[in-house]
Write a protein that holds these residues in place. Structure first.
Motif, PDB file in Angstrom:
ATOM      1  N   LYS A   1       0.576  -1.432  -0.080  1.00 32.96           N
ATOM      2  CA  LYS A   1       0.412  -0.083   0.056  1.00 32.96           C
ATOM      3  C   LYS A   1       0.464   0.901   0.178  1.00 32.96           C
ATOM      4  N   ASP A   2       0.347   2.108  -0.748  1.00 36.42           N
ATOM      5  CA  ASP A   2       0.602   3.142  -0.867  1.00 36.42           C
ATOM      6  C   ASP A   2       2.451   3.987  -1.420  1.00 36.42           C
ATOM      7  N   ASP A   3       2.477   1.797  -2.449  1.00 33.64           N
ATOM      8  CA  ASP A   3       3.559   2.189  -3.345  1.00 33.64           C
ATOM      9  C   ASP A   3       3.371   2.815  -4.495  1.00 33.64           C
ATOM     10  N   LYS A   4       4.059   3.899  -5.268  1.00 33.48           N
ATOM     11  CA  LYS A   4       3.925   3.984  -6.343  1.00 33.48           C
ATOM     12  C   LYS A   4       4.380   2.816  -7.865  1.00 33.48           C
TER      13      LYS A   4
ATOM     14  N   LYS B   1      -0.952   5.712  -7.058  1.00 34.62           N
ATOM     15  CA  LYS B   1      -0.730   5.425  -5.978  1.00 34.62           C
ATOM     16  C   LYS B   1      -1.385   3.618  -5.221  1.00 34.62           C
TER      17      LYS B   1
END
Ligand SMILES: [Zn+2]
Length: 109
Positions: A10-13, A27
């Motif tokens: 989660k929150d990775d690009k 995102k």
């Protein structure tokens, strides 16, 4: 068949590398590890028919993200600014972190 584990969090690009949204960058909103599906902001938008509810009194058609298989995604490295493979590095204290396979930038802080 790619059987390696999903390393996206989660929150990775991430960048989409296959499918109708190929080339899009977004995102990660959610990772479903059981289904190997990842929800990415503004990627794989689908229209759903919604019943009237407290939030949406009229019901109708709502648009939302549908999960896509993680193998269609690549993590964007913030340092080399390109999609990269993720490798797992073990730190001196034994902690495992994800790192960019190109520039060795550690992705997890
Ligand atoms: Zn990199």
């Amino acid at each position: 068949m790619n059987t390696s584990k999903c390393r996206i969090k989660k929150d990775d690009k991430v960048k989409v590398i296959a499918g109708k949204d190929k080339g899009k960058i977004g995102k990660v909103l959610k990772v479903d590890r059981k289904k190997n599906r990842v929800l990415v902001e503004n990627v794989n938008m689908v229209k759903r028919h919604a019943r009237p509810s407290a939030q949406n009194r009229q019901g109708g058609i709502i648009e939302g993200e549908a999960g896509i298989h993680w193998s269609n995604l690549m993590l964007m490295c913030g340092k080399c600014l390109s999609p990269t493979r993720i490798k797992v590095q073990r730190l001196e204290d034994g902690k495992k972190v994800r790192a960019c396979s190109k520039c060795d930038e550690i992705i997890d802080s």
